[in-house]
Design an enzyme around this catalytic site. Structure first.
Site, PDB file in Angstrom:
ATOM      1  N   TYR A  56       0.854  -1.186   0.000  1.00  0.00           N
ATOM      2  CA  TYR A  56       0.000   0.000   0.000  1.00  0.00           C
ATOM      3  C   TYR A  56       0.894   1.241   0.000  1.00  0.00           C
ATOM      4  CZ  TYR A  56      -3.880  -3.063   1.392  1.00  0.00           C
ATOM      5  OH  TYR A  56      -4.828  -4.054   1.457  1.00  0.00           O
ATOM      6  N   HIS A 132      -1.306 -12.208   0.841  1.00  0.00           N
ATOM      7  CA  HIS A 132      -2.215 -11.215   0.271  1.00  0.00           C
ATOM      8  C   HIS A 132      -3.054 -11.756  -0.889  1.00  0.00           C
ATOM      9  CE1 HIS A 132      -2.471  -6.540  -0.140  1.00  0.00           C
ATOM     10  NE2 HIS A 132      -3.646  -7.097  -0.302  1.00  0.00           N
ATOM     11  N   SER A 210     -13.440  -3.891   1.727  1.00  0.00           N
ATOM     12  CA  SER A 210     -14.397  -3.200   0.847  1.00  0.00           C
ATOM     13  C   SER A 210     -15.836  -3.442   1.281  1.00  0.00           C
ATOM     14  CB  SER A 210     -14.208  -3.629  -0.614  1.00  0.00           C
ATOM     15  OG  SER A 210     -12.941  -3.262  -1.101  1.00  0.00           O
ATOM     16  N   PRO A 211     -16.142  -3.316   2.590  1.00  0.00           N
ATOM     17  CA  PRO A 211     -17.507  -3.597   3.061  1.00  0.00           C
ATOM     18  C   PRO A 211     -18.527  -2.576   2.593  1.00  0.00           C
ATOM     19  CG  PRO A 211     -16.222  -2.627   4.825  1.00  0.00           C
ATOM     20  CD  PRO A 211     -15.266  -2.900   3.693  1.00  0.00           C
ATOM     21  N   LEU A 212     -18.057  -1.441   2.089  1.00  0.00           N
ATOM     22  CA  LEU A 212     -18.973  -0.421   1.568  1.00  0.00           C
ATOM     23  C   LEU A 212     -18.879  -0.316   0.045  1.00  0.00           C
ATOM     24  CD1 LEU A 212     -18.437   2.312   4.313  1.00  0.00           C
ATOM     25  CD2 LEU A 212     -20.285   0.633   4.130  1.00  0.00           C
ATOM     26  N   GLY A 215     -16.977   2.437  -1.271  1.00  0.00           N
ATOM     27  CA  GLY A 215     -17.554   3.742  -0.958  1.00  0.00           C
ATOM     28  C   GLY A 215     -18.920   3.985  -1.564  1.00  0.00           C
ATOM     29  N   ALA A 219     -23.557   6.291  -0.284  1.00  0.00           N
ATOM     30  CA  ALA A 219     -24.531   7.116  -1.018  1.00  0.00           C
ATOM     31  C   ALA A 219     -24.043   8.557  -1.176  1.00  0.00           C
ATOM     32  CB  ALA A 219     -25.896   7.098  -0.333  1.00  0.00           C
TER      33      ALA A 219
END
Length: 333
Positions: A56, A132, A210-212, A215, A219
């Protein structure tokens, strides 16, 4: 914030902090001051689980995130669970914004990588160390054996796999018990729910990255033009194309209605749903904004009943939505 147990005994906060976005993939790199504010807020909110990886970073500083966290987390090191990852590198010859990944699960690579991560993170051990991506040219038993050696040496206390299948998990677990898998999971990407039975059988935790949906489930985004910055992976993600945003209009309208009924935000509903699914799931949303981090952490206070979760699942099964980013291309060595 309450704790959850990953694997046999790794205690972490119900919601962790995915730190990647402070250095990589979202177009802007956080300064140390900004990172300090984020970490301080996360600690104040009860977060004890911080996730990074050796890759990263930026073109100029490929290990930026580990270096940044090594400085910022130093005062809190004995109070937190620190996770990092090894076993992939970018194909630097590629011209795409999200360069393909080249896996490398060789024991010698893992043993060299841990030394670099420990140095950059200013610590003598990692609480959780993942491979990874799975290197299909190296038997997973060899990779697991290297992780077992690191545990015996005290350089790591637990290990895990990212984006792993049931077969790989079972084979790895026989060599050295796996504490957690870290796989992509959100309302828009539920493929890995098929792993729940084996995780329960082997008592392995599920760390959801990446639970959203990168992004989208906040909303907060309405135009592809918002991502036209150098290094912003969202510019190439299907859910953020103009067509994808249109395809998700009905879905996002439904999310807003559900959130308003609870007097919370769509992002909070997304995370609360995930927490209610299984007691061993720990989402690690990321952000560069203090107010967004606070919003994410407070999701742990929202409780959904199993009937509410079932209703949401049924709606998700029938709701039209776009494709969602499934990760950077895996390239052969």
């Amino acid at each position: 914030m309450k704790i959850r147990i990953l694997g046999r005994d790794l205690e972490v906060s119900e919601i962790g902090f995915g730190c990647m976005g402070m250095s990589h993939a979202y177009g802007t790199v956080s300064t140390q001051k900004e990172a300090e504010e984020l970490i301080e807020k996360a600690i104040d909110e009860g977060c004890t689980f911080f996730d990074t990886a050796e890759i990263y970073g930026t073109t100029e500083d490929p290990h930026h995130n580990e270096k940044l966290l090594g400085e910022v987390l130093r005062p809190y090191r004995n109070k937190i669970v620190l996770a990092s990852k090894c076993g992939i590198r970018f194909d630097e010859t590629a011209t795409t914004v999200n360069k393909p990944l080249i896996p490398d699960g060789r024991p010698e690579t893992i043993k060299a990588s841990i030394e670099g991560s420990l140095m950059r993170l200013n610590t003598d051990h990692l609480d959780l160390y993942y491979i990874h991506r799975i290197d299909m040219t190296v038997p997973i038993e060899e990779t697991a054996g290297a992780m077992k050696e690191l545990m015996e040496q005290g350089k790591i206390t637990h290990w895990g796999l990212s984006e792993a299948s049931e077969e790989i998990i079972r084979r790895a677990h026989k060599v050295c018990p796996v504490t957690a898998i870290q796989n992509r999971y959100s309302m828009m990407y539920r493929d890995y729910e098929k792993l729940f039975p084996v995780l329960e059988e082997l008592k392995i935790g599920f760390v959801a990255f990446s639970p959203l949906a990168n992004g989208l489930l906040t909303a907060a985004y309405h135009s592809h033009g918002e991502f036209e910055k150098p290094g912003d992976y969202r510019s190439a993600m299907p859910q953020f194309t103009e067509e994808g945003l249109k395809e998700n209009n009905e879905f996002m309208s439904w999310m807003k209605v559900i959130a308003e009924e609870k007097n919370v935000t769509p992002a909070q509903i997304s995370l609360a749903w995930m927490l209610a699914k299984k007691p061993y799931i720990v989402p690690i949303p990321g952000t560069r904004k203090v107010n967004r981090l606070e919003e994410n952490m407070e999701s742990a206070d929202i409780k959904l009943t199993q009937d509410e979760v079932k209703s949401i699942d049924e709606m998700l099964a029938h709701m039209p939505m776009s494709q969602v980013f499934g990760g950077s291309k895996i390239q052969k060595k």
